[in-house]
Every structure is written in structure tokens, then in C-alpha cells.
Design a protein around this motif. Structure first.
Motif, PDB file in Angstrom:
ATOM      1  N   ASP A  28      15.758 -97.484  41.002  1.00  0.00           N
ATOM      2  CA  ASP A  28      15.137 -97.702  42.310  1.00  0.00           C
ATOM      3  C   ASP A  28      16.142 -98.451  43.163  1.00  0.00           C
ATOM      4  O   ASP A  28      16.249 -99.680  43.072  1.00  0.00           O
ATOM      5  CB  ASP A  28      13.837 -98.485  42.172  1.00  0.00           C
ATOM      6  N   GLY A  29      16.936 -97.717  43.946  1.00  0.00           N
ATOM      7  CA  GLY A  29      18.023 -98.341  44.699  1.00  0.00           C
ATOM      8  C   GLY A  29      19.068 -98.850  43.732  1.00  0.00           C
ATOM      9  O   GLY A  29      19.597 -98.110  42.915  1.00  0.00           O
ATOM     10  N   ALA A  30      19.347-100.159  43.793  1.00  0.00           N
ATOM     11  CA  ALA A  30      20.308-100.770  42.874  1.00  0.00           C
ATOM     12  C   ALA A  30      19.633-101.331  41.625  1.00  0.00           C
ATOM     13  O   ALA A  30      20.307-101.786  40.707  1.00  0.00           O
ATOM     14  CB  ALA A  30      21.072-101.880  43.586  1.00  0.00           C
ATOM     15  N   ALA A  31      18.305-101.295  41.592  1.00  0.00           N
ATOM     16  CA  ALA A  31      17.557-101.883  40.477  1.00  0.00           C
ATOM     17  C   ALA A  31      17.285-100.861  39.386  1.00  0.00           C
ATOM     18  O   ALA A  31      16.993 -99.697  39.664  1.00  0.00           O
ATOM     19  CB  ALA A  31      16.234-102.454  40.979  1.00  0.00           C
ATOM     20  N   LEU A  32      17.384-101.310  38.136  1.00  0.00           N
ATOM     21  CA  LEU A  32      17.048-100.504  36.968  1.00  0.00           C
ATOM     22  C   LEU A  32      15.833-101.121  36.287  1.00  0.00           C
ATOM     23  O   LEU A  32      15.800-102.328  36.049  1.00  0.00           O
ATOM     24  CB  LEU A  32      18.201-100.466  35.965  1.00  0.00           C
ATOM     25  N   SER A  33      14.853-100.287  35.960  1.00  0.00           N
ATOM     26  CA  SER A  33      13.676-100.746  35.217  1.00  0.00           C
ATOM     27  C   SER A  33      13.671-100.060  33.857  1.00  0.00           C
ATOM     28  O   SER A  33      13.627 -98.833  33.777  1.00  0.00           O
ATOM     29  CB  SER A  33      12.389-100.378  35.968  1.00  0.00           C
ATOM     30  N   LEU A  34      13.729-100.864  32.801  1.00  0.00           N
ATOM     31  CA  LEU A  34      13.728-100.323  31.445  1.00  0.00           C
ATOM     32  C   LEU A  34      12.374 -99.698  31.133  1.00  0.00           C
ATOM     33  O   LEU A  34      11.335-100.353  31.246  1.00  0.00           O
ATOM     34  CB  LEU A  34      14.040-101.428  30.431  1.00  0.00           C
ATOM     35  N   LEU A  35      12.386 -98.425  30.752  1.00  0.00           N
ATOM     36  CA  LEU A  35      11.161 -97.710  30.398  1.00  0.00           C
ATOM     37  C   LEU A  35      11.001 -97.533  28.902  1.00  0.00           C
ATOM     38  O   LEU A  35       9.883 -97.497  28.390  1.00  0.00           O
ATOM     39  CB  LEU A  35      11.142 -96.327  31.062  1.00  0.00           C
ATOM     40  N   ALA A  36      12.118 -97.387  28.183  1.00  0.00           N
ATOM     41  CA  ALA A  36      12.043 -97.161  26.740  1.00  0.00           C
ATOM     42  C   ALA A  36      13.365 -97.533  26.090  1.00  0.00           C
ATOM     43  O   ALA A  36      14.426 -97.375  26.687  1.00  0.00           O
ATOM     44  CB  ALA A  36      11.722 -95.700  26.444  1.00  0.00           C
ATOM     45  N   SER A  37      13.283 -98.030  24.863  1.00  0.00           N
ATOM     46  CA  SER A  37      14.448 -98.328  24.039  1.00  0.00           C
ATOM     47  C   SER A  37      14.148 -97.779  22.654  1.00  0.00           C
ATOM     48  O   SER A  37      13.145 -98.143  22.050  1.00  0.00           O
ATOM     49  CB  SER A  37      14.693 -99.837  23.987  1.00  0.00           C
ATOM     50  N   LEU A  38      14.994 -96.863  22.174  1.00  0.00           N
ATOM     51  CA  LEU A  38      14.715 -96.207  20.904  1.00  0.00           C
ATOM     52  C   LEU A  38      15.997 -95.736  20.241  1.00  0.00           C
ATOM     53  O   LEU A  38      17.085 -95.997  20.736  1.00  0.00           O
ATOM     54  CB  LEU A  38      13.740 -95.045  21.107  1.00  0.00           C
ATOM     55  N   ARG A  39      15.865 -95.061  19.092  1.00  0.00           N
ATOM     56  CA  ARG A  39      17.004 -94.536  18.339  1.00  0.00           C
ATOM     57  C   ARG A  39      16.766 -93.071  18.031  1.00  0.00           C
ATOM     58  O   ARG A  39      15.634 -92.647  17.838  1.00  0.00           O
ATOM     59  CB  ARG A  39      17.196 -95.306  17.033  1.00  0.00           C
TER      60      ARG A  39
END
Length: 117
Positions: A28-39
Motif C-alpha cells: 500500500d504505497g510505501a507500506a508493506l503489510s504482512l499477510l502470511a509467513s510459511l514454508r
């Protein structure tokens, strides 16, 4: 119903990229929002879609793949700093009703991607 999937292929060893850590972000513009972290699993894929249904929206996303950690864990000697440590793929989703598959073909010194099916 739309969904987002990925998989990793290790071009150096000719096999799936298993146990690779990855993160999915919404941009979102310069911002990053973490949605998922996985392997990734033994087949280089994730066990479920990264996003699907109402959670999968039109917009810009980033996938971060920890390929440096993957190659070091396989005993591949990388220079410090590694040429490719984290591969970042930024892509747009115009129609979230579709299936977006984002594969990564990787080696310690190169990568490629495309919109798969």
C-alpha cells in the motif's frame, strides 16, 4: 473463487525447493503489510493457497523467498553477502476472481518467474 499460489524449483539441484521460508505482503504505497509467513513443502509448494476467497483482493503484493538460507542449509557455499539472499517478487492482481500462480525458478545467482496456471 480466486486464489494465489506459488511454488519454487531449484535449478541448481534440479529439484523442488523444499523448506524455503517465504512471506507474503500486501503493498500500500510505501507500506508493506504482512499477510502470511510459511514454508514450502517437499514438493516446493505451500500446503494451501496463500490467499483465497474474500481475503484475495485486487492490489499489489510482494512475495519474499529466503533462498540464501535454503542454499546454505543444503551446504552450498555462498559469498558474504550472498548475491541473492532474499528474492522479492512484486506483482499486481487486477482480477481477484482468477487464479494467480507465481512460480519461482531459482539458483544462487539467478531467478525467473512468470504468471503460471
Amino acid at each position: 473463487m480466486g486464489r494465489l499460489t506459488t511454488h519454487v524449483l531449484d535449478a541448481t539441484h534440479g529439484c523442488p525447493g523444499s523448506d524455503i521460508e517465504l512471506q507474503l505482503y500486501r503493498v500500500d504505497g510505501a507500506a508493506l503489510s504482512l499477510l502470511a509467513s510459511l514454508r514450502t513443502n517437499a514438493d516446493g509448494r505451500c500446503d494451501a493457497p496463500l490467499l483465497e476467497g474474500e481475503a484475495f483482493m485486487r492490489g499489489t503484493y510482494q512475495l519474499h523467498f529466503a533462498v540464501g538460507d535454503y542454499y546454505r542449509a543444503r551446504g552450498f557455499e555462498l559469498p558474504q553477502p550472498a548475491f541473492l539472499d532474499t528474492v522479492v517478487l512484486r506483482f499486481g492482481v487486477a482480477d481477484s476472481a482468477q487464479h494467480f500462480h507465481v512460480p519461482l525458478l531459482v539458483s544462487p545467482y539467478s531467478y525467473s518467474t512468470y504468471r503460471g496456471s
